[in-house]
Structures are given as structure tokens and as C-alpha cells.
Design an enzyme around this catalytic site. Structure first.
Site, mmCIF file in Angstrom:
data_model
loop_
_atom_site.group_PDB
_atom_site.id
_atom_site.type_symbol
_atom_site.label_atom_id
_atom_site.label_comp_id
_atom_site.label_asym_id
_atom_site.label_seq_id
_atom_site.Cartn_x
_atom_site.Cartn_y
_atom_site.Cartn_z
ATOM 1 N N LYS A 1 24.715 10.937 -27.581
ATOM 2 C CA LYS A 1 23.591 11.210 -26.677
ATOM 3 C C LYS A 1 22.306 11.436 -27.462
ATOM 4 O O LYS A 1 21.247 10.914 -27.105
ATOM 5 C CB LYS A 1 23.905 12.438 -25.801
ATOM 6 C CG LYS A 1 24.862 12.160 -24.658
ATOM 7 C CD LYS A 1 25.196 13.432 -23.914
ATOM 8 C CE LYS A 1 24.005 14.024 -23.187
ATOM 9 N NZ LYS A 1 23.633 13.232 -21.990
ATOM 10 N N GLU B 1 25.874 12.399 -3.915
ATOM 11 C CA GLU B 1 24.898 11.620 -4.666
ATOM 12 C C GLU B 1 25.315 11.473 -6.126
ATOM 13 O O GLU B 1 25.154 10.408 -6.738
ATOM 14 C CB GLU B 1 23.513 12.280 -4.598
ATOM 15 C CG GLU B 1 22.888 12.279 -3.219
ATOM 16 C CD GLU B 1 23.207 13.535 -2.418
ATOM 17 O OE1 GLU B 1 22.418 13.887 -1.546
ATOM 18 O OE2 GLU B 1 24.269 14.151 -2.669
ATOM 19 N N HIS C 1 28.888 16.658 -5.701
ATOM 20 C CA HIS C 1 28.086 16.269 -4.548
ATOM 21 C C HIS C 1 28.058 14.745 -4.449
ATOM 22 O O HIS C 1 28.137 14.035 -5.454
ATOM 23 C CB HIS C 1 26.676 16.832 -4.677
ATOM 24 C CG HIS C 1 26.569 18.253 -4.237
ATOM 25 N ND1 HIS C 1 25.452 18.754 -3.605
ATOM 26 C CD2 HIS C 1 27.448 19.284 -4.315
ATOM 27 C CE1 HIS C 1 25.640 20.042 -3.323
ATOM 28 N NE2 HIS C 1 26.844 20.381 -3.749
ATOM 29 N N CYS D 1 20.534 17.983 -5.979
ATOM 30 C CA CYS D 1 20.410 16.523 -5.902
ATOM 31 C C CYS D 1 18.948 16.098 -5.810
ATOM 32 O O CYS D 1 18.571 15.034 -6.310
ATOM 33 C CB CYS D 1 21.209 15.996 -4.716
ATOM 34 S SG CYS D 1 23.011 16.166 -4.921
ATOM 35 N N ARG E 1 27.713 8.399 -10.683
ATOM 36 C CA ARG E 1 28.675 8.316 -11.783
ATOM 37 C C ARG E 1 29.598 7.104 -11.598
ATOM 38 O O ARG E 1 29.993 6.453 -12.572
ATOM 39 C CB ARG E 1 29.467 9.608 -11.912
ATOM 40 C CG ARG E 1 28.603 10.813 -12.291
ATOM 41 C CD ARG E 1 29.421 12.071 -12.484
ATOM 42 N NE ARG E 1 30.069 12.110 -13.789
ATOM 43 C CZ ARG E 1 29.487 12.524 -14.921
ATOM 44 N NH1 ARG E 1 28.218 12.902 -14.912
ATOM 45 N NH2 ARG E 1 30.153 12.542 -16.053
#
Length: 490
Positions: free
Chosen positions: A458, A69, A67, A287, A74
Site C-alpha cells: 500500500k 455500499e 454495509h 458510507c 469490495r
């Protein structure tokens, strides 16, 4: 959000930029000074597709969510990595300067980020009341049984309908009337995103407490006026809501489901939703949900949080001229996370100022259909996603079905097929940043020798993970957890 050549894609001039950029979502930042604000577009994105959960790759080499957004955000991550690379290498970064903590960086004074989208984000923000059936993109649903069909899994769906063939297919134009010295933000239609900086910011709490809206419909044109009145004024005009704009995003399992009732009772509101895929469910949150999450965790992600003293937030979110509701946008992007507390240092609930442009995206679905001549066929969204970001190497990236556009089956699974925005490519860019950092200047969280996989890096971003845990437990307990097996790549 659509891609160029499809229902809502296009070209636009961002204020302060002299050239046109084809895209739907994109970030930019402007710097404040004594002179007029300097603006720079740093990322643009288009796209409308997601891959199904069975197509997700444990190698991190597939772009799950395309999408606009998400593509824009990114692309902005690529830009931020480049700027941090310049900073740690002793060069000049227009965005970052050294922070007090060892190995940490912060925004240059006066720099902030603005996000522009040419259409309302999918999910909760798109569930907007309709006040005039003639202004609707399709007739209102009058019967669940008469207008539904199943997709093979037993899920009831709304029947797709062709756009109205009336000559006047203009979407509602939303206006505002000011009272008591306050001003309501614009509303709009196109889908495009920008990151930019501004010198002032309105007080969201004050905005929330003083605004009440009434929608009325003019009889001589499909025009909706938004008027502010005192809530105690019982004589004020009340909206004639006949239906709502629908979203294709589905409620996450375990929570409230959509009632699927006719008219305004079709959807549940304020709930997490996943985007529809090509024939099978996806694990990509809407989103609306992602923008709400970024307002607490920041849009920089877990990896870049290693290098940053504080999270990066969108100062402003601007929606182009399209069906939009200030109240609904506030519900979707602000209210759901407004009470989150006990966040670690560097994180806060940071709701953006919500604005809407009066300019319509020239390649929006409505505008494209108006230009469509009889016999030319139906207007459909483009299957590809396009990313441009302000980096020196390979700024353009075009993908389809999660892979680089145009690749053959022979190269699938190799580096040649990867989008520059997929997880493994962004991870490798981050590792390059780590390698370029002098060992003595590394953040403490990156000095652990056992860090090897994407998952390891992460999880080692402890402050980010603590903030995510607070957000998850307090606001989004049904947010699906990522499958660890899909994050163990290197």
C-alpha cells in the site's frame, strides 16, 4: 442499505439485464457505442453491520465494514483484479487496455462506472430535513431529556421508536419542476449500487451554481414537492421543516459533536462520522464519507493503483426512491472535497452526477412493513451480508460478524472462515496478479524487492498515497489513520 429478507433488501432488475439479482448495493458498467448503451452488473452487495474495533484482526481476515455500499465496492475490486489478470496474461479484457506508461493500464474507450444504492448512504447524506411529521418514520424528538438514554458510556442516544401504525405510511414522493431549461435529478428510496458507463456527463459546477429548491407539502397527501425559484424571490414558498432524518453514525473524535437538540438541531452536518457497531464503537467511516473519498482517490484502492494510469471514479451515483435531498447529497459527497488541489497525475476531484430513481426497492423497510401482518413481530435488518460479483470463481460470498456465514468456532482464524472480501483475501488475489505479470511488464512501483506485507504494498503506491495526503490535509484532517499493526500481514 439492508440485506435480503430484512427491512430494505431485495431483488431488482438493472436496466439491460434480463434476470433478477438479490441484493442492495452493487456495481455495474455499460459500454457506449453507436447503438444503445450496453450495461453490465459487475457487483452487488447487501449489509447493515460493522464489527467493533476490538474485533479487528491483525491478520486481515475479518471483514470490518459490511454495509451494502462497501460490500459492493469490495466485490467490484475482485472483478477489476480478474480483468487486469486477463489483460496482463495477454487475453481480452472488456474493461482495460494498455496505457502509455510501462506496466500501466487504462479504461477501454467508452467504459465508465455507475453506482446505485437503494437508500441514501449512512452518515452526512442521511441527515435530511423533514417537512411533514405525518410522513416521518417516527415522531419528532421534542425533548432531549425526555427521549434520550445512555449506552453505559455516558453517550446520549435517541430513543428507538416503533414505526407509525397509520394506514398511510407512504414515504414522501419527491418531484421536480423544471425552469430555465434545467433539470433536477430524480430522488428515491431503495438501496442498491451499480458501476456503469455512460456517454455524457453533466457539468457539476454548473449544476451547483444554478439550483435552489423549495419544499412544500400538499394538504391532501404526504407528498413533498421540490420547486425551483429565484433566490431573490422573497414571495416564494418556504419549507416547513419540523425535524430531520437521523443517522446512527457518530461524529469522529476531535471535531464538532452532535448538539442533540430537539428537531432540526439534533445533528451537526458536513462532519466525518463512524458507523455504530454492535455494542461498541467502530473505526469504519460512514458510507457518505467513503463515497466522498472515492470521488478524489478513486474506488480502485491503493493496490490496484500500481497497475492503473489514472484513478477510477463513479461517473454517476443513483439513489433509489427513498427520503433523499439533492442539496444534502451534494453537501455530503461533493462539497466537502470540491476545493482539494495539488493532486498528483492521475488523480482529480471528480464528483459524480447525482441522480435519483423513481422506482422503490420492493424489499425496502417501508414496503416490508406495509406487507407485515399483525402479530408477525417486528421487522429487523438481517445480520448477514451478501456479495455477488461477476467473476468466474466463487462469485457469491455470504458473511456474518466479519466471517464467512455458517463457520464454526473451530475454524475461526483459518482460511475456511475468511470472507473473499476481507483484506488478506483481496491482497492474495492481488499478489496472484503480480505473479501472473511478466517481470518486464511490471509497473516500476512493484519492482522493489523489499515489498512483503500488505502495508508495504500500500505504501509503495506513491501517487495514491500522495493524493490521500492532500485529501487528508485539506478536506478530512480528522479521518482516523489505520493502525499499522493491523496491516502487517502477508
Amino acid at each position: 442499505m439492508k440485506s435480503p429478507g430484512c427491512a430494505t433488501s431485495g431483488s431488482t432488475n438493472f436496466p439491460g439485464e434480463g434476470s433478477q439479482s438479490r441484493a442492495e448495493s452493487g456495481p455495474c458498467w455499460p459500454r457506449c457505442s453507436e447503438s444503445p448503451v450496453e450495461k453490465e452488473v459487475v457487483s452487488l452487495g447487501t449489509g447493515t453491520k460493522c464489527i467493533g474495533q476490538t474485533a479487528m484482526s491483525p491478520k486481515g481476515d475479518v471483514l470490518n465494514d459490511s454495509h451494502a455500499e462497501v460490500i459492493a465496492r469490495r466485490g467490484c475490486i475482485r472483478y477489476l483484479i480478474q480483468e487486469l489478470h486477463r489483460a496482463v496474461s495477454g487475453g481480452h479484457s472488456a474493461v482495460f487496455c494498455q496505457a502509455d506508461q510501462c506496466g500501466k493500464w487504462k479504461l477501454q474507450p467508452g467504459v465508465s462506472f455507475l453506482f446505485f444504492t437503494s437508500h441514501t448512504p449512512c452518515g452526512d447524506a442521511s441527515i435530511i430535513p423533514m417537512t411533514d411529521s405525518q410522513a416521518q418514520p417516527c415522531p419528532p424528538v421534542t425533548s432531549v431529556k425526555g427521549h434520550g438514554w445512555t449506552d453505559g458510556r455516558g453517550d446520549l442516544k435517541r430513543k428507538a421508536e416503533e414505526p407509525s401504525e397509520r394506514k398511510n405510511t407512504k414515504l414522501p414522493r419527491l418531484e421536480e419542476h423544471e425552469t430555465a431549461g434545467t433539470k433536477l435529478e430524480d430522488r428515491g428510496d431503495p438501496k442498491q449500487s451499480f458501476l456503469s458507463n455512460s456517454s455524457k456527463r453533466d457539468d457539476p459546477a454548473q449544476n451547483r451554481s444554478t439550483k435552489t429548491f423549495v419544499e412544500t407539502v400538499s394538504e391532501d397527501a404526504p407528498q413533498v414537492e421540490i420547486k425551483r425559484r429565484d433566490p431573490s424571490d422573497g414571495a416564494g414558498l418556504r419549507p416547513q421543516v419540523t425535524d430531520i432524518h437521523r443517522t446512527g453514525a457518530k461524529c469522529v473524535p476531535g471535531g464538532p459533536a452532535d448538539p442533540l437538540q430537539p428537531g432540526v438541531g439534533y445533528h451537526s452536518t458536513g462532519v466525518l462520522r463512524v458507523k455504530p457497531g454492535r455494542g461498541e464503537p467502530t473505526l469504519s467511516l460512514s458510507c457518505s464519507d467513503k463515497l466522498a473519498r472515492w470521488a478524489v482517490l478513486g474506488f480502485q484502492g491503493a493496490l490496484l493503483s500500481h497497475y492503473l494510469q489514472g484513478a477510477l471514479y463513479f461517473n454517476t451515483v443513483v439513489v433509489g426512491k427513498c427520503p433523499c435531498s439533492q442539496e444534502v447529497m451534494h453537501r455530503a459527497l461533493v462539497t466537502r472535497c470540491s476545493d482539494v488541489s495539488d493532486l498528483p497525475a492521475g488523480f482529480s476531484v471528480c464528483p459524480p452526477v447525482l441522480l435519483q430513481s423513481s422506482l422503490e426497492f420492493p424489499f425496502s423497510q417501508g414496503q416490508t412493513e406495509l406487507r407485515q401482518k399483525a402479530g408477525q413481530g417486528r421487522v429487523s435488518p438481517c445480520g448477514a451480508a451478501i456479495s455477488w460479483c461477476n467473476v468466474t470463481e466463487q462469485p457469491l460470498d455470504v458473511t456474518a460478524n466479519g466471517y464467512k456465514h455458517g463457520v464454526t468456532k473451530k475454524v475461526l482464524g483459518t482460511a475456511k472462515a475468511r470472507s473473499l472480501l476481507c483484506k488478506v483475501e483481496l491482497f492474495h488475489s492481488f499478489l496472484s496478479l503480480v505473479s501472473a505479470t511478466d517481470p518486464s511488464a511490471l509497473p516500476d512501483s512493484l519492482r522493489r524487492t523489499e515489498l512483503q506485507t500488505y502495508w508495504d504494498y500500500k505504501q509503495a503506491s506513491q501517487s495514491y498515497q500522495q493524493a490521500w495526503q492532500q485529501l487528508h490535509s485539506q478536506a478530512f484532517p480528522l479521518w482516523p489513520r489505520s493502525d499499522r499493526d493491523l496491516l502487517l500481514f502477508r
